[in-house]
Design a protein around this motif. Structure first.
Motif, mmCIF file in Angstrom:
data_model
loop_
_atom_site.group_PDB
_atom_site.id
_atom_site.type_symbol
_atom_site.label_atom_id
_atom_site.label_comp_id
_atom_site.label_asym_id
_atom_site.label_seq_id
_atom_site.Cartn_x
_atom_site.Cartn_y
_atom_site.Cartn_z
ATOM 1 N N ASP A 103 -2.167 4.938 2.601
ATOM 2 C CA ASP A 103 -1.961 3.602 3.185
ATOM 3 C C ASP A 103 -3.214 2.771 3.419
ATOM 4 O O ASP A 103 -3.117 1.682 3.987
ATOM 5 C CB ASP A 103 -1.169 3.716 4.491
ATOM 6 C CG ASP A 103 -1.944 4.446 5.581
ATOM 7 O OD1 ASP A 103 -3.008 5.022 5.298
ATOM 8 O OD2 ASP A 103 -1.476 4.433 6.736
ATOM 9 N N ARG A 104 -4.389 3.285 3.016
ATOM 10 C CA ARG A 104 -5.592 2.485 3.301
ATOM 11 C C ARG A 104 -6.720 2.878 2.357
ATOM 12 O O ARG A 104 -6.747 4.000 1.842
ATOM 13 C CB ARG A 104 -6.010 2.669 4.763
ATOM 14 C CG ARG A 104 -6.279 4.113 5.123
ATOM 15 C CD ARG A 104 -6.448 4.330 6.626
ATOM 16 N NE ARG A 104 -6.930 5.682 6.869
ATOM 17 C CZ ARG A 104 -6.153 6.769 6.914
ATOM 18 N NH1 ARG A 104 -4.841 6.670 6.724
ATOM 19 N NH2 ARG A 104 -6.678 7.964 7.136
ATOM 20 N N PRO A 105 -7.678 1.941 2.175
ATOM 21 C CA PRO A 105 -8.766 2.181 1.229
ATOM 22 C C PRO A 105 -9.567 3.449 1.523
ATOM 23 O O PRO A 105 -9.909 4.190 0.597
ATOM 24 C CB PRO A 105 -9.638 0.934 1.371
ATOM 25 C CG PRO A 105 -8.688 -0.136 1.800
ATOM 26 C CD PRO A 105 -7.694 0.556 2.694
ATOM 27 N N GLU A 132 5.840 -4.761 9.765
ATOM 28 C CA GLU A 132 4.614 -5.281 10.388
ATOM 29 C C GLU A 132 4.401 -4.698 11.779
ATOM 30 O O GLU A 132 4.197 -5.396 12.766
ATOM 31 C CB GLU A 132 4.632 -6.815 10.421
ATOM 32 C CG GLU A 132 4.787 -7.382 9.024
ATOM 33 C CD GLU A 132 4.673 -8.896 8.956
ATOM 34 O OE1 GLU A 132 4.936 -9.556 9.971
ATOM 35 O OE2 GLU A 132 4.330 -9.392 7.879
ATOM 36 N N CYS A 139 0.416 0.230 4.716
ATOM 37 C CA CYS A 139 -0.410 -0.840 4.209
ATOM 38 C C CYS A 139 0.347 -2.155 4.370
ATOM 39 O O CYS A 139 1.560 -2.206 4.161
ATOM 40 C CB CYS A 139 -0.669 -0.477 2.750
ATOM 41 S SG CYS A 139 -0.898 -1.767 1.590
ATOM 42 N N ALA A 140 -0.345 -3.216 4.776
ATOM 43 C CA ALA A 140 0.299 -4.530 4.873
ATOM 44 C C ALA A 140 0.756 -4.959 3.476
ATOM 45 O O ALA A 140 0.098 -4.639 2.480
ATOM 46 C CB ALA A 140 -0.685 -5.536 5.440
ATOM 47 N N GLY A 142 0.645 -7.686 1.967
ATOM 48 C CA GLY A 142 -0.351 -8.495 1.272
ATOM 49 C C GLY A 142 -1.503 -7.681 0.688
ATOM 50 O O GLY A 142 -2.170 -8.108 -0.247
ATOM 51 N N ASP A 143 -1.740 -6.503 1.251
ATOM 52 C CA ASP A 143 -2.843 -5.663 0.772
ATOM 53 C C ASP A 143 -2.419 -4.690 -0.330
ATOM 54 O O ASP A 143 -3.241 -3.961 -0.886
ATOM 55 C CB ASP A 143 -3.427 -4.823 1.928
ATOM 56 C CG ASP A 143 -4.028 -5.695 3.021
ATOM 57 O OD1 ASP A 143 -4.357 -6.865 2.728
ATOM 58 O OD2 ASP A 143 -4.141 -5.213 4.165
ATOM 59 N N ALA A 146 -4.060 -4.756 -4.059
ATOM 60 C CA ALA A 146 -5.439 -4.255 -4.096
ATOM 61 C C ALA A 146 -5.477 -2.735 -3.909
ATOM 62 O O ALA A 146 -6.232 -2.033 -4.579
ATOM 63 C CB ALA A 146 -6.270 -4.941 -3.018
ATOM 64 N N LEU A 147 -4.636 -2.234 -3.012
ATOM 65 C CA LEU A 147 -4.633 -0.785 -2.765
ATOM 66 C C LEU A 147 -4.137 -0.016 -3.994
ATOM 67 O O LEU A 147 -4.671 1.041 -4.343
ATOM 68 C CB LEU A 147 -3.773 -0.459 -1.537
ATOM 69 C CG LEU A 147 -3.985 0.944 -0.969
ATOM 70 C CD1 LEU A 147 -5.370 1.068 -0.331
ATOM 71 C CD2 LEU A 147 -2.921 1.303 0.057
ATOM 72 N N GLN A 150 -6.884 0.081 -6.489
ATOM 73 C CA GLN A 150 -7.929 1.013 -6.073
ATOM 74 C C GLN A 150 -7.502 2.461 -6.330
ATOM 75 O O GLN A 150 -8.296 3.288 -6.774
ATOM 76 C CB GLN A 150 -8.183 0.794 -4.581
ATOM 77 C CG GLN A 150 -9.509 1.323 -4.118
ATOM 78 C CD GLN A 150 -9.591 1.366 -2.598
ATOM 79 O OE1 GLN A 150 -8.672 0.947 -1.887
ATOM 80 N NE2 GLN A 150 -10.705 1.874 -2.101
#
Ligand SMILES: *Cc1c(COP(=O)(O)O)cnc(C)c1O
Length: 222
Positions: A103-105, A132, A139-140, A142-143, A146-147, A150
């Motif tokens: 869920d995150r970079p 939200e 992960c949001a 909107g993100d 990109a995730l 990556q």
């Protein structure tokens, strides 16, 4: 003599009924039996009945239970469904067959490295924060693009998206949202639906449902 249906039989029946209503194939839905907090004695009867996909939310707890159970039932898949700390990435890659909480970079980085080191590619779902709500992770929306990019660059096989809808609100709109995000990103897996809402989730396209209480009873009763 009467034979009593087990909770597992009943859930299979409910999955089949929901799949039929939605004109889906029952084989396209994987039931993950969420065995977190339950000891091996509670898990063994399900293994004996043929259940082979299980879900755990803590690395350490799973390390204590699953190596021995997997020795007995080597074709078992153990899914990590809970939040993962980056410093446990190596352990998670060694133990789990699938991770639902990418869920995150920082976690993409850690898991990418751990998979390279172990030379083992563990399929992952990206958890999306559809409601939200910060506290559940995810992960949001909107993100997400990109995730996903990556994760691809890090060599992580992303097989789909996962969500936990907010409590006490009709979950169907959130399942529909996840379904659309999966389609929009050209993915296939939809990890959605728990004890209280898996039938709705199956009707709305879930490929992996995560069911604990309906199979094992209430947690904390051992
Ligand atoms: C505990 C848990 C489940 C199972 O919930 P039940 O309501 O017991 O079926 C499913 N998904 C996640 C992410 C969980 O943490």
């Amino acid at each position: 003599m009467e034979t009593t249906a087990t909770p597992l039989d009943e859930i299979h029946g409910q999955i089949a009924a929901a799949a039929k209503l939605a004109q889906r194939k029952v084989e396209d839905v994987t039931l993950i039996a969420v065995s977190k907090t339950h000891p091996p004695e509670a898990i063994l009867p399900l293994l004996e009945q043929g259940q082979r996909a299980f879900g755990e939310n803590r690395v350490q707890e799973a390390q204590g239970k699953w190596p021995a159970l997997k020795e007995q039932y080597p074709d078992t898949e153990v899914h990590l469904i809970g939040q993962l700390q980056s410093n446990k990435a190596d352990d998670a890659v060694a133990l789990f067959d699938c991770i639902h909480s990418l869920d995150r970079p920082s976690l993409v980085k850690a898991l990418g490295k751990a998979m390279d080191k172990a030379d083992r590619r563990v399929p992952c779902f990206v958890q999306v924060d559809v409601g939200e709500e910060d506290q559940k992770g995810g992960c949001a929306i909107g993100d997400l693009p990109a995730l996903l990019k990556q994760a691809e660059d890090a060599g992580i096989p992303v097989v789909g998206l996962m969500c936990i809808p907010p409590l006490k609100i009709e979950p169907a709109p959130f399942f529909a949202l996840l379904d659309k995000l999966v389609t929009d990103h050209g993915l296939a897996g939809r990890s959605m639906g728990m004890s209280s809402d898996f039938k709705t989730a199956v009707m709305m396209g879930a490929t992996h449902i995560r069911v604990g209480t309906a199979l094992f009873g209430k947690r904390g009763s051992h």
